[in-house]
Motif scaffolding. Structure first.
Motif, PDB file in Angstrom:
ATOM      1  N   THR A 163       0.848  -1.193   0.000  1.00  9.48           N
ATOM      2  CA  THR A 163       0.000   0.000   0.000  1.00  9.48           C
ATOM      3  C   THR A 163       0.880   1.239   0.000  1.00  9.48           C
ATOM      4  O   THR A 163       2.029   1.202   0.456  1.00  9.48           O
ATOM      5  N   GLU A 164       0.331   2.313  -0.505  1.00  9.83           N
ATOM      6  CA  GLU A 164       1.067   3.573  -0.463  1.00  9.83           C
ATOM      7  C   GLU A 164       0.068   4.716  -0.410  1.00  9.83           C
ATOM      8  O   GLU A 164      -0.806   4.831  -1.267  1.00  9.83           O
ATOM      9  N   THR A 165       0.162   5.536   0.610  1.00  9.94           N
ATOM     10  CA  THR A 165      -0.633   6.763   0.664  1.00  9.94           C
ATOM     11  C   THR A 165       0.329   7.904   0.960  1.00  9.94           C
ATOM     12  O   THR A 165       1.229   7.765   1.784  1.00  9.94           O
ATOM     13  N   ILE A 305       5.296   6.745   7.738  1.00  7.95           N
ATOM     14  CA  ILE A 305       5.422   5.358   8.219  1.00  7.95           C
ATOM     15  C   ILE A 305       5.815   4.477   7.035  1.00  7.95           C
ATOM     16  O   ILE A 305       5.171   4.530   5.985  1.00  7.95           O
ATOM     17  N   ASP A 306       6.846   3.677   7.235  1.00 11.25           N
ATOM     18  CA  ASP A 306       7.238   2.715   6.202  1.00 11.25           C
ATOM     19  C   ASP A 306       7.458   1.367   6.883  1.00 11.25           C
ATOM     20  O   ASP A 306       8.187   1.277   7.866  1.00 11.25           O
ATOM     21  N   HIS A 307       6.796   0.354   6.386  1.00 11.46           N
ATOM     22  CA  HIS A 307       6.881  -0.984   6.987  1.00 11.46           C
ATOM     23  C   HIS A 307       7.122  -1.992   5.874  1.00 11.46           C
ATOM     24  O   HIS A 307       6.274  -2.190   5.010  1.00 11.46           O
ATOM     25  N   ASP A 308       8.282  -2.595   5.906  1.00 10.13           N
ATOM     26  CA  ASP A 308       8.723  -3.496   4.840  1.00 10.13           C
ATOM     27  C   ASP A 308       8.931  -4.889   5.442  1.00 10.13           C
ATOM     28  O   ASP A 308       9.662  -5.037   6.418  1.00 10.13           O
ATOM     29  N   VAL A 309       8.273  -5.890   4.862  1.00  9.11           N
ATOM     30  CA  VAL A 309       8.235  -7.229   5.471  1.00  9.11           C
ATOM     31  C   VAL A 309       8.777  -8.279   4.507  1.00  9.11           C
ATOM     32  O   VAL A 309       8.389  -8.314   3.336  1.00  9.11           O
ATOM     33  N   ALA A 324       2.316  -6.182   8.270  1.00 13.67           N
ATOM     34  CA  ALA A 324       2.105  -4.726   8.312  1.00 13.67           C
ATOM     35  C   ALA A 324       0.634  -4.364   8.456  1.00 13.67           C
ATOM     36  O   ALA A 324       0.272  -3.186   8.390  1.00 13.67           O
ATOM     37  N   SER A 325      -0.214  -5.358   8.676  1.00 11.30           N
ATOM     38  CA  SER A 325      -1.645  -5.070   8.822  1.00 11.30           C
ATOM     39  C   SER A 325      -1.948  -4.093   9.966  1.00 11.30           C
ATOM     40  O   SER A 325      -2.686  -3.139   9.778  1.00 11.30           O
ATOM     41  N   ALA A 335       1.860  10.207   5.368  1.00 10.71           N
ATOM     42  CA  ALA A 335       2.274   9.246   4.343  1.00 10.71           C
ATOM     43  C   ALA A 335       2.510   7.886   4.962  1.00 10.71           C
ATOM     44  O   ALA A 335       3.009   7.795   6.093  1.00 10.71           O
ATOM     45  N   MET A 336       2.160   6.846   4.224  1.00 15.81           N
ATOM     46  CA  MET A 336       2.388   5.489   4.723  1.00 15.81           C
ATOM     47  C   MET A 336       2.660   4.552   3.556  1.00 15.81           C
ATOM     48  O   MET A 336       2.005   4.617   2.511  1.00 15.81           O
ATOM     49  N   ARG A 337       3.622   3.681   3.792  1.00 11.70           N
ATOM     50  CA  ARG A 337       3.986   2.711   2.757  1.00 11.70           C
ATOM     51  C   ARG A 337       4.135   1.354   3.454  1.00 11.70           C
ATOM     52  O   ARG A 337       4.814   1.258   4.478  1.00 11.70           O
ATOM     53  N   THR A 338       3.470   0.348   2.938  1.00  8.68           N
ATOM     54  CA  THR A 338       3.671  -1.002   3.477  1.00  8.68           C
ATOM     55  C   THR A 338       3.947  -1.955   2.326  1.00  8.68           C
ATOM     56  O   THR A 338       3.424  -1.774   1.219  1.00  8.68           O
TER      57      THR A 338
END
Lengths: 741, 329
Positions: A163-165, A305-309, A324-325, A335-338
């Motif tokens: 996801t990316e916002t 926020i950036d969460h990379d799994v 990253a749920s 901004a958020m990126r998962t």
């Protein structure tokens, strides 16, 4: 709201209705079941290598042993559809073929099944099977194979893999406070008290299995898809389950093998995995590497926020955990990126384990949030309150109900939170920490049947399961309150594919979904009873079915009453069906359960041993259906959280792809002495967007946030951040004060 | 599980005769042996149950006690004399296993429990202790629990017993009946051996030699046992320490230290004892003792932390004991 008065039976701390059966040993778990024909016992011969092809297998010595009736191998196994095919219905319904070819899929993969009269005979003969395997190099570790990582088709519980916002890079760059970290969480095993167990029996092409499984409907499809038979020819019976935690959502290896053994011998075959089997022939929670970057502005507002799994998936078994749920639903941000990537590996099935996604996701994300709060110089509770979102940060949808603020504030009050306290008591370093908890609230399709007998007894039937959660009890309460009858007059029958199909137990959706089906069935039955009453006696016309009650062998309403026997067609009871499915509110709204957890830990200043002293959790799970079983669910989850923070890890020797701590002496879960008094509080509520009962999922909520609260308390105690779980004494060795200091 | 014969015997003589042949074993509480048999790690053809032999008494002797080998860990830990005179032993016993296991496990059997090395337990992996000559997968593998002292290139396993560390610290003597007749006494710290080239041999008892009693002598005035573990119950020691001494005019007298979780046997810290004996307690002395004991300690990777951990534990434990003693005085 009048329809949902907070009185009556629903919500009461009713004792488990099946409790007496369980404590007196009369509840028939899968391996306890005995049919008319005496059954045989199967014992699994496990592969010593993780990947390869069987080049020869010599079963003669085993077959010559006393009592041995058959040895199943790939050379004589029944015809099957290849493993992983027919996957349209999801991984639980796909073909779970075993020994279809000479391929070895993972370490401990069954290469033979010895079937004998007794366990001892089977076990001994199994040791005499000689197998040669042309071993191939396997993939066991996502990090060393990161270049082979792929974007999974979907995540467990979420179609959105990435996801990316907003513009993360720009916001992160501008942020006044930036923190980043790389975390590791290990493989885990649910290690349910009852191991995976099955008794299988064929009657021609019809298969009956008594097994320990959480979702019967999918299990039935799995057998049908494996053996290429009609699902209607498969019956699964699973009335009692000694713990599931996700590890029994679907069929596992012993179930298919028991069917093989039964086919070859023409007799029922029972296999109960032994504890070491469970670690290779049951599923595991996969390990994760998580990279997090968080930014906040000068006012302590999160902006980026950036969460990379990165994780691992068993080949041909599509399960990618949405670590990253929780990140997607927790805090307001610009901004958020998962992102989630997986490597396909040669490991036993990686699958759901209690709170897939949130359990490992909150461990890392809530730890990083704590770090960001510290960096901003804001109290961690205040920081979270300050960053509460008004709408879902990822989807922009409104929340159904969200009482996170209350959870945080009441939790702080009940715990006596005075910030991340750090003090010394003799040789103990004391620290306080906290974390937020979040878990998606789900609803699934379910059907139920309810029957009123002429003597006024109510019987409810559905293929739902009770995995120790209290399903029998809450469904009894729902049926009793809705029908207007005392719970003693209600019998709930579960765990049989002959009953209406439900979603089963999983994803914390069982109570809400199947409870609604029972509620609807009961409502329908009452309406039908009134119709019948009006036919029999016109005085009943226009009466309100909600006021109808059952009084002995009569239906009653106000001072009117009518024998039930006069309402039917004389053939016996009167029955009705009810169904539940997710409403449009699951599309238009963001639905979660919430909580906040507060921990006090003590770290031994000499050794670094970590002991939890107290843990307080405040939860918002909508309406509570049974105060006692709900509390037990939350406590159980919190105890899982203690294990996740400090103990639980399935250690794999990456040279072989072999889990090495395959018993409960070596695979540590929290024991009684590790569990201090747990303060559990539930915020009373009613989520009218969730389901007609107003409940939200509770079974997995307690684990969420418990682990990171403990980790954050360890930081408070020692000043040291540990970015791997479980946290061990050696991780703190360099942070300990000098001896005598 | 390999088929085996099971028998009970009337007395020690019959017991040793029945187990003198190859592939025969004594069965005590069975808390370890039966598990190992189920997984084909141990494959005895003959089991001789010695748990009913008349060795269930704890007798007082002139200066101590004599413990029957069949006394359960629970009974021994709860014995009033043990609790009063040998609290180190009681503490060690209660820190081991679980109540249910302690109710079954025997004094003799506790000494002879086998390592918890995960490679020893996994018949699919190489282990010189289980299968001589097959190699050691713990070296270069998962070895957080393994030895830092006295290991060999063939085996880095540790002995898991808490009780045995206590017995070594207390200078216990083990009485046995020999298969050819006769009895002998073995000091507890000489019972187990280092792995060397023969890691499959845990101890120096002969085939068929039966432990009948454990003798404890005059109780040292100051005693302690401390176990470091990953969870607060039902966990084997990451490391552990037993300390016992008397004081003569403020100087250590007959100090004995036993270490657990560090070696193939309950480790008597003779080098540390030598540094401490006859000296007045001081932090500097404790550090010197710990350094002397750990001078040749060697980590295997995952267990490297045990070296600084053990050093901290030795120093802190000695400080705690002497501080307590000073306060009391």
């Amino acid at each position: 709201m009048s329809e949902h008065e907070f009185k009556g039976l629903i919500g009461q701390p009713l004792d488990r209705v099946e409790g007496p059966l369980k404590v007196s040993g009369r509840a028939t778990y899968a391996a306890d079941w005995r049919g008319d024909k005496p059954h045989l016992i199967g014992f699994i011969v496990e592969s010593p290598v993780a990947k390869g092809r069987i080049t020869s297998i010599d079963t003669r010595a085993a077959e010559a042993c006393e009592g041995v009736k058959a040895v199943v191998t790939h050379e004589n196994a029944p015809k099957q559809i290849p493993f992983g095919e027919r996957a349209k219905g999801g991984r639980f319904a796909q073909s779970h073929a075993m020994m279809r070819t000479n391929e070895v899929r993972h370490l401990g993969y069954p290469v033979a099944l010895v079937v004998a009269d007794t366990l001892e005979q089977a076990r001994h003969a199994a040791s005499l099977v000689k197998v040669e395997i042309a071993a191939e190099e396997g993939v066991f570790d996502p990090e060393t194979h990161e270049d082979e990582a792929v974007k999974p088709d979907e995540l467990d519980g979420s179609p959105e893999v990435d996801t990316e916002t907003g513009d993360f890079e720009a916001e992160y760059e501008k942020a006044a406070h930036r923190v980043e970290g790389e975390f590791h969480t290990p493989h885990q095993h649910a290690a349910a008290m009852e191991p995976h167990a099955t008794v299988a029996e064929w009657d021609g092409d019809k298969l009956t299995v008594h097994m320990s499984i959480q979702i019967l409907g999918d299990g039935r499809k799995a057998f049908a898809n494996t053996f290429d038979i009609d699902p209607q020819d498969v019956r699964i019976v699973s009335p009692y389950i000694g713990g599931g935690f996700g590890s029994k959502l679907g069929v596992h290896n012993e179930a298919i093998l028991a069917a093989h053994g039964a086919k070859l011998t023409g007799r029922p075959v029972r296999i109960a995995q032994h504890r070491r089997n469970v670690f290779s022939n049951g599923p595991n929670r996969p390990p994760h590497r998580q990279r997090l970057k968080l930014g906040a502005d000068a006012n302590g507002k999160i902006v980026a926020i950036d969460h990379d799994v990165l994780s691992i998936m068993a080949r041909d078994y599509p399960f990618a955990e949405a670590a990253a749920s929780p990140t997607r639903g927790s805090y307001a941000t610009k901004a958020m990126r998962t992102k989630h990537r997986v490597v396909e590996g040669d490991i036993p099935k990686a699958d759901s384990m209690r709170a897939p996604g949130e359990a490992v996701g909150t461990l890392t994300f809530e730890s990083m949030i704590d770090e960001l709060a510290h960096s901003c110089g804001v109290d961690p509770v205040e920081f979270r309150v300050r960053n509460e979102p008004e709408k879902d940060p990822h989807s922009g949808k409104p929340f159904s109900t969200r009482k996170m603020r209350r959870c945080l504030q009441e939790g702080a009050e009940k715990f006596g939170w005075k910030g991340p306290v750090s003090r010394r008591e003799g040789d103990w370093l004391i620290g306080h920490g906290m974390a937020a908890a979040i878990r998606p609230n789900l609803m699934q399709k379910a059907e139920a049947e309810i029957e009123l007998s002429t003597d006024g007894h109510v019987t409810v039937r559905l293929d739902m399961t009770d995995i120790g959660t209290g399903t029998y009890t809450i469904l009894t309460q729902i049926a009793a309150e809705t029908m207007g009858v005392a719970p003693e007059y209600v019998t709930v029958k579960l765990g049989d594919t002959d009953f209406p199909e439900t979603c089963g137990s999983g994803g914390s959706f069982g109570a809400g979904s199947t409870g609604t089906a029972v509620f609807e069935a009961a409502k329908a039955l009452k309406e039908d009873l009134l119709k019948r009453a009006a036919k029999a006696d016109s005085e009943w016309k226009g009466a309100n079915s909600k006021e109808l009650r059952i009084d002995g062998a009569n239906i009653a309403l106000g001072n009117r009453s009518l024998p039930i026997a006069q309402l039917g067609d004389g053939s016996g009871g009167i029955s009705a069906k009810g169904a539940a499915k997710p409403g449009k509110e699951y599309k238009t709204m963001a639905q979660y359960s919430y909580g906040a957890q507060f921990a006090e830990v003590a770290v031994d200043a000499v050794t670094g041993e970590i002991r939890l002293r107290r843990l307080t959790g405040v939860f918002d799970a909508g309406r509570i259906l049974n105060e006692k079983t709900a509390r037990s669910q939350l406590m159980g989850g919190m105890i899982f959280g203690i294990g996740a923070a400090l103990m639980e890890e399935s250690l794999m020797d990456l040279r072989y792809g072999a889990f090495m701590n395959r018993d409960l002496a070596e695979y540590h879960i929290a024991v009684n002495r590790d569990v201090p008094r747990l303060d559990v509080h539930m915020i009373e509520g009613f989520d009218e967007n969730s389901n007609p009962l107003g409940s939200k999922g509770i079974g997995e909520l307690g684990i969420c946030g418990a682990g990171p609260a403990i980790a954050n308390a360890v930081f408070a105690a020692t000043g040291h951040r540990v970015r791997k779980y479980p946290i061990h004494m050696e991780d703190l060795m360099d942070a300990l004060p000098p001896i005598g200091g | 599980m390999t088929p085996f014969s099971y028998s009970r015997v009337a007395d020690d003589k019959a017991a040793v005769a029945a187990v003198s042949g190859e592939n025969a074993k004594f069965l005590g509480g069975g808390t370890n042996l039966v598990d190992l048999m189920k997984h084909e790690i141990e494959r005895p053809e003959t089991l001789v149950d010695v748990s009913r032999l008349p060795h269930e008494e704890i007798e007082k002797t002139k200066d101590g006690i004599r413990i029957g080998a069949a006394v359960t860990n629970s009974a021994l830990a709860a014995d009033p004399v043990v609790r009063e005179k040998y609290p180190l032993l009681s503490t060690a016993l209660l820190s081991g296993a679980t109540q249910q296991l302690r109710n079954r496990a025997t004094t003799g059997g506790n000494f002879l429990q086998r390592t918890r090395c995960q490679y020893f337990y996994d018949t699919q992996r190489a282990c010189n202790k289980r299968e001589p000559g097959s190699g050691c997968d713990a070296i270069g593998g998962l070895n957080r629990f393994h030895a830092i002292l006295g290991a060999s290139e063939n085996c880095i396993a540790v002995h898991p017993s808490d009780m045995a560390v206590a017995m070594v610290t207390l200078g216990a003597d083990i009485e046995t009946v020999l298969p050819q007749g006769g009895v002998r006494t073995i000091p507890a710290d000489a019972l187990h051996r280092l792995p060397g080239d023969t890691p499959h041999i845990d101890h120096q008892l002969a085939q068929g030699e039966l432990i009948t009693h454990v003798v404890l002598h005059k109780a040292p005035e100051f005693q302690m046992y401390r176990k470091v573990r990953d969870r607060s119950s039902y966990a084997f020691a990451v490391v552990s320490i037993g300390i016992a001494f008397d004081l003569l005019e403020g100087h250590f007298l007959k100090i004995r230290i036993g270490l657990g979780g560090v070696a193939h046997k309950p480790w008597r810290a003779a080098r540390a004892e030598e540094v401490l004996e006859g000296k007045a307690p001081s932090r500097a002395l404790f550090e010197k003792a710990a350094d002397a004991e750990l001078a040749e300690a060697k980590g295997q990777g995952d267990n490297d932390f045990k070296i600084p951990l053990m050093r901290r534990l030795i120093v802190a434990s000695l400080m705690e004991m002497t501080e307590k003693q000073e306060k009391a005085a």
